[in-house]
Design a protein around this motif. Structure first.
Motif, mmCIF file in Angstrom:
data_model
loop_
_atom_site.group_PDB
_atom_site.id
_atom_site.type_symbol
_atom_site.label_atom_id
_atom_site.label_comp_id
_atom_site.label_asym_id
_atom_site.label_seq_id
_atom_site.Cartn_x
_atom_site.Cartn_y
_atom_site.Cartn_z
ATOM 1 N N PRO A 34 0.817 -1.227 0.000
ATOM 2 C CA PRO A 34 0.000 0.000 0.000
ATOM 3 C C PRO A 34 0.851 1.278 0.000
ATOM 4 O O PRO A 34 0.532 2.235 -0.710
ATOM 5 C CB PRO A 34 -0.829 -0.114 1.277
ATOM 6 C CG PRO A 34 -0.882 -1.583 1.561
ATOM 7 C CD PRO A 34 0.460 -2.116 1.106
ATOM 8 N N LEU A 35 1.933 1.280 0.762
ATOM 9 C CA LEU A 35 2.814 2.439 0.791
ATOM 10 C C LEU A 35 3.526 2.604 -0.550
ATOM 11 O O LEU A 35 3.675 3.724 -1.058
ATOM 12 C CB LEU A 35 3.831 2.320 1.926
ATOM 13 C CG LEU A 35 4.821 3.479 2.058
ATOM 14 C CD1 LEU A 35 4.089 4.801 2.259
ATOM 15 C CD2 LEU A 35 5.784 3.212 3.200
ATOM 16 N N ALA A 58 -5.384 3.147 -9.918
ATOM 17 C CA ALA A 58 -6.196 1.925 -10.049
ATOM 18 C C ALA A 58 -5.615 0.783 -9.216
ATOM 19 O O ALA A 58 -6.360 0.063 -8.532
ATOM 20 C CB ALA A 58 -6.302 1.512 -11.513
ATOM 21 N N ASP A 59 -4.298 0.611 -9.250
ATOM 22 C CA ASP A 59 -3.657 -0.451 -8.461
ATOM 23 C C ASP A 59 -3.870 -0.233 -6.965
ATOM 24 O O ASP A 59 -4.117 -1.185 -6.217
ATOM 25 C CB ASP A 59 -2.160 -0.535 -8.767
ATOM 26 C CG ASP A 59 -1.866 -1.112 -10.146
ATOM 27 O OD1 ASP A 59 -2.793 -1.647 -10.801
ATOM 28 O OD2 ASP A 59 -0.693 -1.017 -10.573
ATOM 29 N N GLY A 64 -7.128 -1.878 -1.951
ATOM 30 C CA GLY A 64 -7.925 -1.505 -0.791
ATOM 31 C C GLY A 64 -7.793 -0.048 -0.355
ATOM 32 O O GLY A 64 -8.403 0.362 0.639
ATOM 33 N N GLU A 65 -7.015 0.741 -1.062
ATOM 34 C CA GLU A 65 -6.861 2.150 -0.701
ATOM 35 C C GLU A 65 -8.173 2.893 -0.937
ATOM 36 O O GLU A 65 -8.925 2.562 -1.855
ATOM 37 C CB GLU A 65 -5.733 2.775 -1.525
ATOM 38 C CG GLU A 65 -5.315 4.149 -1.069
ATOM 39 C CD GLU A 65 -4.891 4.203 0.382
ATOM 40 O OE1 GLU A 65 -5.700 4.688 1.221
ATOM 41 O OE2 GLU A 65 -3.767 3.774 0.696
ATOM 42 N N LEU A 70 -6.529 8.719 -1.698
ATOM 43 C CA LEU A 70 -5.888 8.871 -3.004
ATOM 44 C C LEU A 70 -6.087 10.279 -3.561
ATOM 45 O O LEU A 70 -5.169 10.856 -4.141
ATOM 46 C CB LEU A 70 -6.386 7.820 -3.981
ATOM 47 C CG LEU A 70 -5.918 6.401 -3.683
ATOM 48 C CD1 LEU A 70 -6.602 5.408 -4.605
ATOM 49 C CD2 LEU A 70 -4.408 6.298 -3.787
ATOM 50 N N ALA A 71 -7.265 10.831 -3.362
ATOM 51 C CA ALA A 71 -7.523 12.195 -3.823
ATOM 52 C C ALA A 71 -6.669 13.207 -3.071
ATOM 53 O O ALA A 71 -6.352 14.273 -3.599
ATOM 54 C CB ALA A 71 -9.003 12.524 -3.655
#
Length: 146
Positions: A34-35, A58-59, A64-65, A70-71
């Motif tokens: 995730p990081l 997308a990945d 699960g992010e 993300l924004a």
């Protein structure tokens, strides 16, 4: 919209094989997935790589992010959504990605060092170098999201 300048996979399969070997090492490294996706996304944003931003957004979602985090990657300093470890990694990413301007100052080093082991800092730096290379291929040769 610009057209692709050249297909770097076809023009140098050996180079792409080497890059994929690097990615295989990174996938097994000490940096959690995730990081790693946040780092890839932030470097790609800085470099203006539309293909890589699209792919790593997308990945990260598949991993699960959340949309909200993300924004907020572009404004990570101004949000409460990221841990101290993530903030250190994002700052390290920005400083290494912009190395010609930042020269990676001691204060950045002093903020990343407490959150990562020497192995993790090395692996994180390799990850940042790799995504910056992918960004340069994709931006330079105008690889577009599909």
């Amino acid at each position: 919209m610009e057209t692709t300048r050249l297909d770097f996979y076809k023009s140098s399969p050996a180079a792409m094989k080497a890059m994929h070997g690097l990615e295989q090492h990174i996938a097994k490294s000490s940096v959690e997935k995730p990081l790693a996706e946040l780092v890839r996304l932030r470097a790609s944003q800085i470099n203006g790589c539309a293909f890589c931003v699209d792919m790593h957004y997308a990945d990260a979602r598949k991993g699960g992010e959340t949309e909200r985090r993300l924004a907020a990657v572009t404004v990570w300093r101004e949000t409460p959504f990221f841990s101290d470890r993530e903030r250190a990694a994002l700052e390290w990413t920005e400083s290494l990605t912009l190395v010609a301007q930042t020269r990676v100052p001691d204060d950045v080093w002093n903020r990343v060092k407490p959150h990562f082991t020497p192995e993790e800092i090395t692996d994180l730096s390799l990850l940042i170098g790799a995504i910056n290379t992918w960004n340069r291929f994709s931006v330079g040769f105008r690889k577009m999201p599909v």
